[in-house]
Design an enzyme around this catalytic site. Structure first.
Site, PDB file in Angstrom:
ATOM      1  N   GLU A  42      -3.796   3.562   6.834  1.00  0.00           N
ATOM      2  CA  GLU A  42      -3.809   3.456   5.371  1.00  0.00           C
ATOM      3  C   GLU A  42      -4.487   4.696   4.777  1.00  0.00           C
ATOM      4  OE1 GLU A  42      -4.869  -0.387   3.759  1.00  0.00           O
ATOM      5  OE2 GLU A  42      -5.700   0.522   1.955  1.00  0.00           O
TER       6      GLU A  42
ATOM      7  N   SER B 110     -10.437   0.271   4.287  1.00  0.00           N
ATOM      8  CA  SER B 110      -9.612  -0.042   5.460  1.00  0.00           C
ATOM      9  C   SER B 110      -8.944   1.208   6.010  1.00  0.00           C
ATOM     10  CB  SER B 110      -8.529  -1.054   5.092  1.00  0.00           C
ATOM     11  OG  SER B 110      -9.137  -2.261   4.732  1.00  0.00           O
TER      12      SER B 110
ATOM     13  N   ARG C 222       0.818  -1.232   0.000  1.00  0.00           N
ATOM     14  CA  ARG C 222       0.000   0.000   0.000  1.00  0.00           C
ATOM     15  C   ARG C 222       0.850   1.280   0.000  1.00  0.00           C
ATOM     16  NH1 ARG C 222      -2.276  -3.421  -1.362  1.00  0.00           N
ATOM     17  NH2 ARG C 222      -4.062  -4.497  -0.481  1.00  0.00           N
TER      18      ARG C 222
HETATM   19  C1  LIG Z   1     -15.476   0.661  -0.163  1.00  0.00           C
HETATM   20  C2  LIG Z   1     -13.976   0.766  -0.336  1.00  0.00           C
HETATM   21  C3  LIG Z   1     -13.230  -0.368  -0.626  1.00  0.00           C
HETATM   22  C4  LIG Z   1     -11.839  -0.280  -0.797  1.00  0.00           C
HETATM   23  N1  LIG Z   1     -11.137  -1.413  -1.090  1.00  0.00           N
HETATM   24  C5  LIG Z   1      -9.808  -1.324  -1.306  1.00  0.00           C
HETATM   25  C6  LIG Z   1      -9.050  -2.496  -1.649  1.00  0.00           C
HETATM   26  O1  LIG Z   1      -9.568  -3.600  -1.764  1.00  0.00           O
HETATM   27  N2  LIG Z   1      -7.710  -2.353  -1.854  1.00  0.00           N
HETATM   28  C7  LIG Z   1      -7.081  -1.135  -1.761  1.00  0.00           C
HETATM   29  O2  LIG Z   1      -5.862  -1.066  -1.990  1.00  0.00           O
HETATM   30  N3  LIG Z   1      -7.777  -0.018  -1.429  1.00  0.00           N
HETATM   31  C8  LIG Z   1      -9.110  -0.082  -1.205  1.00  0.00           C
HETATM   32  N4  LIG Z   1      -9.811   1.047  -0.876  1.00  0.00           N
HETATM   33  C9  LIG Z   1      -9.095   2.341  -0.720  1.00  0.00           C
HETATM   34  C10 LIG Z   1      -8.999   3.184  -2.017  1.00  0.00           C
HETATM   35  O3  LIG Z   1     -10.022   2.849  -2.942  1.00  0.00           O
HETATM   36  C11 LIG Z   1      -7.626   3.038  -2.672  1.00  0.00           C
HETATM   37  O4  LIG Z   1      -6.594   3.486  -1.812  1.00  0.00           O
HETATM   38  C12 LIG Z   1      -7.518   3.817  -4.002  1.00  0.00           C
HETATM   39  O5  LIG Z   1      -6.291   3.484  -4.609  1.00  0.00           O
HETATM   40  C13 LIG Z   1      -7.595   5.334  -3.823  1.00  0.00           C
HETATM   41  O6  LIG Z   1      -7.829   5.892  -5.096  1.00  0.00           O
HETATM   42  P1  LIG Z   1      -8.544   7.316  -5.238  1.00  0.00           P
HETATM   43  O7  LIG Z   1      -8.579   7.669  -6.684  1.00  0.00           O
HETATM   44  O8  LIG Z   1      -9.858   7.313  -4.551  1.00  0.00           O
HETATM   45  O9  LIG Z   1      -7.503   8.228  -4.487  1.00  0.00           O
HETATM   46  P2  LIG Z   1      -7.801   9.402  -3.433  1.00  0.00           P
HETATM   47  O10 LIG Z   1      -8.433   8.821  -2.226  1.00  0.00           O
HETATM   48  O11 LIG Z   1      -8.507  10.512  -4.108  1.00  0.00           O
HETATM   49  O12 LIG Z   1      -6.320   9.842  -3.110  1.00  0.00           O
HETATM   50  C14 LIG Z   1      -5.446   9.000  -2.400  1.00  0.00           C
HETATM   51  C15 LIG Z   1      -4.049   9.660  -2.399  1.00  0.00           C
HETATM   52  O13 LIG Z   1      -3.533   9.666  -3.719  1.00  0.00           O
HETATM   53  C16 LIG Z   1      -3.295  11.008  -4.165  1.00  0.00           C
HETATM   54  N5  LIG Z   1      -3.697  11.057  -5.568  1.00  0.00           N
HETATM   55  C17 LIG Z   1      -4.855  10.603  -6.115  1.00  0.00           C
HETATM   56  N6  LIG Z   1      -4.814  10.747  -7.454  1.00  0.00           N
HETATM   57  C18 LIG Z   1      -3.618  11.320  -7.740  1.00  0.00           C
HETATM   58  C19 LIG Z   1      -2.977  11.726  -8.945  1.00  0.00           C
HETATM   59  N7  LIG Z   1      -3.554  11.569 -10.141  1.00  0.00           N
HETATM   60  N8  LIG Z   1      -1.744  12.289  -8.870  1.00  0.00           N
HETATM   61  C20 LIG Z   1      -1.134  12.464  -7.670  1.00  0.00           C
HETATM   62  N9  LIG Z   1      -1.692  12.101  -6.490  1.00  0.00           N
HETATM   63  C21 LIG Z   1      -2.911  11.528  -6.534  1.00  0.00           C
HETATM   64  C22 LIG Z   1      -4.134  11.903  -3.282  1.00  0.00           C
HETATM   65  O14 LIG Z   1      -3.549  13.189  -3.179  1.00  0.00           O
HETATM   66  C23 LIG Z   1      -4.100  11.139  -1.969  1.00  0.00           C
HETATM   67  O15 LIG Z   1      -2.905  11.434  -1.293  1.00  0.00           O
HETATM   68  C24 LIG Z   1     -11.196   0.983  -0.690  1.00  0.00           C
HETATM   69  C25 LIG Z   1     -11.955   2.132  -0.403  1.00  0.00           C
HETATM   70  C26 LIG Z   1     -13.333   2.030  -0.228  1.00  0.00           C
HETATM   71  C27 LIG Z   1     -14.132   3.270   0.057  1.00  0.00           C
END
Ligand SMILES: Cc1cc2nc3c(=O)[nH]c(=O)nc-3n(C[C@H](O)[C@H](O)[C@H](O)COP(=O)(O)OP(=O)(O)OC[C@H]3O[C@@H](n4cnc5c(N)ncnc54)[C@H](O)[C@@H]3O)c2cc1C
Length: 313
Positions: free
Chosen positions: A304, A223, A170
């Site tokens: 996380e 998580s 992660r």
């Molecule tokens: C219901 C649910 C289930 C989930 N299941 C999982 C799972 O099974 N496995 C898992 O690993 N995670 C899981 N997650 C967590 C999450 O979906 C992941 O961490 C995902 O990778 C985050 O992506 P995001 O686009 O929403 O990023 P955000 O939450 O918008 O951002 C996360 C971080 O990345 C940065 N960021 C985002 N996009 C960019 C970009 N283009 N350039 C630079 N920085 C950027 C942001 O600034 C922030 O620091 C889950 C979340 C939920 C709500």
């Protein structure tokens, strides 16, 4: 002193961030900009640099918990121009960073790429995913990333190959690059192709498992803590090798509530916003959970989820 650049025409002010995150808490972005293409992104980054503003990039907001006072800076979301994907003759998928991971999992089903399928239930963008090295079902993005392209705060586009990026659980070394925006990601399957029917059946199984273990009520960020990697207590201890959720469950955290935020009764590593939770409620609950596990088991859980603004340097 930084040079001044023109203010982007479609820049908004005082935009509520709660509706842009899956947890649904927190205050406003002082400035907010949707970058529809690379030119717009560069314009916004240069303007922010000239104004001395901190920049926050929001993907799908599924791993971010915003503070009630909001963020004093510029929040950028990647728009339509970053949502397309394309498969080339060498089997490399070029995906705009705002492409949702389940969309890429669907491509994996159609093309028979078994190592794309774990993305099916992760509600984030591939840009956010690559930063976090998102994963599920024993797989993660590190196995399929070929290259990552990002833009620096000065607007320069740089491409790193997979050999130039280090991935761990992660986490990726991209998180250490201050103020960069991931714009495109190259992905390639490294496994032998399987039939679409088999892929469909694997995805169904993943989704059923998820439904069985994940809370169905309330907004959340998935998580809260990473699973502890080191077996702090030694192999013979009853807590050895337990996941963060199992430790929190054992510590009696299920159902513990602060304001509108509650540790889920279905999964102790999830905090659920039952409506009306604040950023402070969620932070307080995270603190209680971490302290309880530390006091009872001597395990220091690592978060996380990312807290805005405090985790962004
Ligand atoms: C219901 C649910 C289930 C989930 N299941 C999982 C799972 O099974 N496995 C898992 O690993 N995670 C899981 N997650 C967590 C999450 O979906 C992941 O961490 C995902 O990778 C985050 O992506 P995001 O686009 O929403 O990023 P955000 O939450 O918008 O951002 C996360 C971080 O990345 C940065 N960021 C985002 N996009 C960019 C970009 N283009 N350039 C630079 N920085 C950027 C942001 O600034 C922030 O620091 C889950 C979340 C939920 C709500």
């Amino acid at each position: 002193m930084n040079a001044k650049y023109p203010r982007p025409a479609s820049l908004a002010e005082g935009v509520g961030l709660a509706r842009h995150t899956t947890m649904g808490v927190g205050g406003d972005a002082r400035y907010f900009f949707v970058a529809e293409d690379s030119a717009g992104l560069k314009e916004a980054l240069l303007w922010a640099k000239g104004e001395g503003l901190k920049v926050f990039i929001l993907g799908n907001g599924s791993n971010v918990v915003v503070a009630d006072e909001g963020v004093e800076g510029l929040v950028i979301i990647l728009g339509r121009g970053f949502r397309a994907h394309d498969l080339d003759a060498n089997g490399v998928v070029t995906a705009g960073a705002a492409t949702m991971m389940p969309v890429l999992a669907r491509l994996g089903v159609e093309r028979g790429f078994p190592d794309f399928l774990f993305m099916s239930g992760i509600p984030g963008s591939i840009g956010g995913g690559v930063l976090m090295n998102a994963g599920a079902e024993g797989a993660d993005l590190s196995a399929i990333v070929e290259w990552v392209e990002y833009v620096t705060p000065e607007g320069e586009a740089i491409r790193l190959t997979k050999e130039e990026i280090s991935f761990s659980y992660r986490r990726s070394s991209l998180l250490e690059l201050e103020g960069v925006v991931v714009t495109y990601v190259g992905l390639k399957s490294s496994l032998a192709p399987v039939s679409t029917e088999e892929c469909e059946s694997i995805v169904r199984e993943f989704i059923e498992k998820r439904r069985a273990r994940q809370p169905r009520i309330g907004r959340n960020s998935g998580s809260i803590f990473k699973n502890p990697l080191s077996k702090v207590a030694g192999a013979s201890s009853p807590i050895s090798g337990l996941s963060a959720g199992a430790l929190l469950d054992r510590a009696g955290m299920k159902g513990v509530r602060v304001g509108g935020a509650e540790i889920s009764n279905e999964h102790a590593n999830w905090i659920v916003n039952h409506g009306g939770a604040t950023g402070e409620d969620v932070r307080e609950l995270i603190g209680i959970a971490k302290r309880r596990v530390s006091e009872l088991y001597g395990v220091e859980l690592e978060r996380e989820v990312i807290l805005w603004p405090e985790d962004i340097s």
